[in-house]
Write a protein that holds these residues in place. Structure first.
Motif, PDB file in Angstrom:
ATOM      1  N   ALA A   1      53.138 -43.978 -14.504  1.00 31.12           N
ATOM      2  CA  ALA A   1      53.659 -42.619 -14.755  1.00 31.12           C
ATOM      3  C   ALA A   1      55.173 -42.692 -14.912  1.00 31.12           C
ATOM      4  O   ALA A   1      55.841 -43.478 -14.238  1.00 31.12           O
ATOM      5  CB  ALA A   1      53.285 -41.700 -13.598  1.00 31.12           C
ATOM      6  N   ASP A   2      55.697 -41.854 -15.797  1.00 31.18           N
ATOM      7  CA  ASP A   2      57.148 -41.884 -16.024  1.00 31.18           C
ATOM      8  C   ASP A   2      57.910 -41.144 -14.932  1.00 31.18           C
ATOM      9  O   ASP A   2      59.094 -41.403 -14.714  1.00 31.18           O
ATOM     10  CB  ASP A   2      57.468 -41.257 -17.386  1.00 31.18           C
ATOM     11  N   GLY A   3      57.243 -40.225 -14.274  1.00 32.79           N
ATOM     12  CA  GLY A   3      57.899 -39.457 -13.212  1.00 32.79           C
ATOM     13  C   GLY A   3      56.837 -38.741 -12.411  1.00 32.79           C
ATOM     14  O   GLY A   3      55.651 -38.740 -12.778  1.00 32.79           O
TER      15      GLY A   3
ATOM     16  N   ILE B   1      58.930 -44.373  -3.792  1.00 31.46           N
ATOM     17  CA  ILE B   1      58.848 -44.710  -5.226  1.00 31.46           C
ATOM     18  C   ILE B   1      60.229 -44.775  -5.887  1.00 31.46           C
ATOM     19  O   ILE B   1      61.207 -44.236  -5.365  1.00 31.46           O
ATOM     20  CB  ILE B   1      57.973 -43.679  -6.012  1.00 31.46           C
ATOM     21  N   ASN B   2      60.236 -45.417  -7.049  1.00 28.89           N
ATOM     22  CA  ASN B   2      61.495 -45.520  -7.794  1.00 28.89           C
ATOM     23  C   ASN B   2      61.524 -44.648  -9.053  1.00 28.89           C
ATOM     24  O   ASN B   2      62.574 -44.485  -9.656  1.00 28.89           O
ATOM     25  CB  ASN B   2      61.749 -46.975  -8.204  1.00 28.89           C
ATOM     26  N   ILE B   3      60.348 -44.161  -9.459  1.00 24.76           N
ATOM     27  CA  ILE B   3      60.364 -43.271 -10.630  1.00 24.76           C
ATOM     28  C   ILE B   3      60.977 -41.928 -10.199  1.00 24.76           C
ATOM     29  O   ILE B   3      60.937 -41.576  -9.023  1.00 24.76           O
ATOM     30  CB  ILE B   3      58.952 -43.061 -11.238  1.00 24.76           C
ATOM     31  N   PRO B   4      61.553 -41.195 -11.163  1.00 26.21           N
ATOM     32  CA  PRO B   4      62.200 -39.930 -10.778  1.00 26.21           C
ATOM     33  C   PRO B   4      61.215 -38.870 -10.300  1.00 26.21           C
ATOM     34  O   PRO B   4      60.047 -38.871 -10.687  1.00 26.21           O
ATOM     35  CB  PRO B   4      62.907 -39.485 -12.063  1.00 26.21           C
TER      36      PRO B   4
ATOM     37  N   GLU C   1      46.819 -44.045 -16.574  1.00 28.07           N
ATOM     38  CA  GLU C   1      46.843 -45.291 -17.366  1.00 28.07           C
ATOM     39  C   GLU C   1      46.410 -45.033 -18.805  1.00 28.07           C
ATOM     40  O   GLU C   1      47.054 -45.477 -19.757  1.00 28.07           O
ATOM     41  CB  GLU C   1      45.901 -46.315 -16.729  1.00 28.07           C
ATOM     42  N   LYS C   2      45.299 -44.293 -18.940  1.00 26.06           N
ATOM     43  CA  LYS C   2      44.758 -44.030 -20.284  1.00 26.06           C
ATOM     44  C   LYS C   2      45.719 -43.162 -21.082  1.00 26.06           C
ATOM     45  O   LYS C   2      45.919 -43.379 -22.275  1.00 26.06           O
ATOM     46  CB  LYS C   2      43.400 -43.340 -20.178  1.00 26.06           C
ATOM     47  N   ALA C   3      46.297 -42.156 -20.420  1.00 22.19           N
ATOM     48  CA  ALA C   3      47.226 -41.259 -21.136  1.00 22.19           C
ATOM     49  C   ALA C   3      48.437 -42.053 -21.611  1.00 22.19           C
ATOM     50  O   ALA C   3      48.912 -41.883 -22.738  1.00 22.19           O
ATOM     51  CB  ALA C   3      47.653 -40.112 -20.219  1.00 22.19           C
TER      52      ALA C   3
ATOM     53  N   TYR D   1      50.982 -45.630  -5.928  1.00 19.15           N
ATOM     54  CA  TYR D   1      49.989 -45.976  -6.961  1.00 19.15           C
ATOM     55  C   TYR D   1      50.307 -45.278  -8.268  1.00 19.15           C
ATOM     56  O   TYR D   1      50.110 -45.831  -9.348  1.00 19.15           O
ATOM     57  CB  TYR D   1      48.569 -45.612  -6.490  1.00 19.15           C
ATOM     58  N   ILE D   2      50.774 -44.048  -8.144  1.00 19.62           N
ATOM     59  CA  ILE D   2      51.132 -43.292  -9.361  1.00 19.62           C
ATOM     60  C   ILE D   2      52.224 -44.042 -10.125  1.00 19.62           C
ATOM     61  O   ILE D   2      52.182 -44.168 -11.344  1.00 19.62           O
ATOM     62  CB  ILE D   2      51.592 -41.865  -8.966  1.00 19.62           C
ATOM     63  N   GLU D   3      53.164 -44.553  -9.389  1.00 23.84           N
ATOM     64  CA  GLU D   3      54.232 -45.334 -10.020  1.00 23.84           C
ATOM     65  C   GLU D   3      53.655 -46.630 -10.612  1.00 23.84           C
ATOM     66  O   GLU D   3      53.949 -46.981 -11.760  1.00 23.84           O
ATOM     67  CB  GLU D   3      55.310 -45.673  -8.991  1.00 23.84           C
ATOM     68  N   ALA D   4      52.787 -47.286  -9.836  1.00 28.34           N
ATOM     69  CA  ALA D   4      52.263 -48.590 -10.254  1.00 28.34           C
ATOM     70  C   ALA D   4      51.473 -48.513 -11.558  1.00 28.34           C
ATOM     71  O   ALA D   4      51.486 -49.454 -12.361  1.00 28.34           O
ATOM     72  CB  ALA D   4      51.397 -49.189  -9.146  1.00 28.34           C
TER      73      ALA D   4
END
Ligand SMILES: Cc1cc2nc3c(=O)[nH]c(=O)nc-3n(C[C@H](O)[C@H](O)[C@H](O)COP(=O)(O)O)c2cc1C
Length: 327
Positions: A126-128, A162-165, A92-94, A120-123
Motif C-alpha cells: 500500500a502506498d499509504g 510503519i514507514n508509509i505515510p 496486492e491485486k489492486a 502487513y498493509i505496508e508489506a
C-alpha cells in the motif's frame, strides 16, 4: 500546458481527485475501474478494527475496542472473519492492476493489537494508510482531552509500526479543530482529511427498524469543509484534503482556492457515475485556462484565511454581514 499534479500525504498524484473509501473501492476490479475513469488515487474501502481483531482473536482483544466476547462471535456470524487476509490480497491485486497510488484504510476506535496489522498493509505494497478514527463518546465521565488523547495514541503507535505515510480522516465534532489538527500532525500524520461524513441514522416507523438515511451527501454539505480548510491552510504543517459534499468541478476549484491539496469524492460517483471524474477534471482545466493558471499551486489557498484581506470573514461572517447591513 496545464499541469494538474497534486499531493496526498506526500505522495504525488497526477490529479487532485481521490476516490474516498467506499464500496466502489472494495475490490481490485473496482480500483481498476476508478483508475480507468481518471482518478488520481484511490482509498480502499475501510477494514474495521473489529474485523482484524476477530481474525486474530488469539492476539489479545482489548476490552476497550470489543467490550464483550460475544461481539466476536457476532462478527464471526456476520462473516467478518478472514477479512484481514482478504484485505491484504486486495491491496496486492489492486497495486498490480493500476499505476496510481492505492491507499489502505482502517476504521479504528482503539490502540489495541490491531495496530500490528498495519505492518502487513505496508508489506503488501500500500502506498499509504488512512485512519478513520471514529470514536463515539459514550461515557459521562470521560473528558474531551481523554478522548482526544486516544486519537493521538493510535496515530503514535501506528506511526511507530510503519514507514508509509499516514493520513487521518476526522469528523467535524471537536471543540478546537485547530488544536486537534496540530496535535495529529505532531503525532506523525502527513495529511488530514476534513471531514468524514458519519452514518446518518433513522427509524422506519412501519417496520420499527433502525436504518440509515441519506446515504449520499448533497452539495450543500461542503461549506463546513470549506471553512476549515480555509482556516487551517498553512497553519498546521501538513496537507489538507477536502471531503464531504464535493460533487463537481466548481466545488473542487473552491476547495483548492481555500487551500486543499487534493479532494476526496464518493457520493457524486454513486449519483452521477464514474464519468463524473472526467467531467470534474474537464471543468477544472477549463477554469484554469480561463484564469491563466498553469498548475494548482498558482491558486491554492488564494482564498484561505491566511491570504484573505478580511481574515475575520471566516470566523464572524454574521457579524460582518450585520455591519454592512446584509441579511
Ligand atoms: C456507500 C459508502 C460507503 C462508505 N464506506 C466508507 C468506509 O468504509 N470508510 C470510510 O472512511 N468512509 C466511508 N464512506 C464515507 C466516504 O468515504 C466519504 O467520507 C463520505 O461519503 C463523504 O464524501 P462524499 O460527500 O463525497 O460522499 C462511505 C460512503 C458511502 C456513501
Amino acid at each position: 500546458m496545464i499541469n494538474l499534479s497534486a499531493q496526498y500525504m506526500g505522495i504525488n498524484l497526477k490529479n487532485p481527485i481521490i476516490v474516498s473509501s467506499c464500496s466502489l473501492s472494495h475490490s481490485a476490479e473496482g480500483v481498476k475501474r476508478l483508475a480507468d475513469a481518471g482518478a488520481g488515487a484511490v482509498v480502499l474501502k475501510s477494514l474495521f478494527e473489529e474485523q482484524i481483531l476477530s481474525d486474530t482473536y488469539k492476539l489479545e482483544v482489548s476490552s476497550e475496542s470489543v467490550s464483550h466476547p460475544e461481539e466476536i462471535d457476532y462478527l464471526r456470524q456476520m462473516g467478518m472473519t478472514q477479512k484481514s487476509d482478504e484485505y491484504l490480497e486486495m491491496i496486492e491485486k489492486a497495486k498490480e492492476a493500476v499505476d496510481i497510488p492505492v491507499i489502505a484504510s482502517i476504521n479504528c476506535i482503539s490502540d489495541s493489537s490491531w495496530t500490528d496489522y498495519a505492518k502487513y498493509i505496508e508489506a503488501v505494497g500500500a502506498d499509504g494508510l488512512e485512519l478513520n478514527i471514529a470514536l463515539m463518546p459514550k461515557k459521562h465521565d470521560e473528558t474531551a482531552q481523554e478522548i482526544e488523547e486516544k486519537i493521538y495514541r493510535i496515530i503514535d503507535i501506528v506511526k511507530h509500526n510503519i514507514n508509509i505515510p499516514i493520513a487521518v480522516k476526522l469528523g467535524p465534532y471537536f471543540t478546537s479543530i485547530p488544536r486537534v489538527a496540530a496535535r495529529i500532525r505532531k503525532s506523525g500524520a502527513s495529511a488530514l482529511v476534513l471531514f468524514n461524513r458519519f452514518y446518518q441514522p433513522d427509524i422506519d416507523i412501519q417496520t420499527f427498524e433502525f436504518q440509515s438515511k441519506n446515504r449520499y451527501s448533497s452539495p450543500g454539505e461542503m461549506s463546513n469543509t470549506l471553512r476549515w480548510i480555509a482556516i487551517l491552510y498553512k497553519k498546521i504543517g501538513c496537507s489538507l484534503v477536502a471531503n464531504t459534499g464535493i460533487h463537481d468541478g466548481e466545488a473542487v476549484i473552491k476547495q483548492i482556492l481555500a487551500g486543499a491539496s487534493a479532494v476526496q469524492i464518493c457520493s457524486t460517483l454513486y449519483i452521477n457515475g464514474l464519468s463524473q471524474i472526467e467531467s470534474i477534471l474537464f471543468d477544472l482545466q477549463e477554469w484554469m485556462r480561463r484564469n491563466e493558471y498553469a498548475n494548482l499551486d498558482e491558486f491554492r489557498g488564494l482564498i484561505s484565511q491566511k491570504n484573505a484581506l478580511q481574515p475575520e470573514y471566516f470566523e464572524r461572517q454574521q457579524y460582518i454581514r450585520a455591519l454592512v447591513g446584509v441579511e
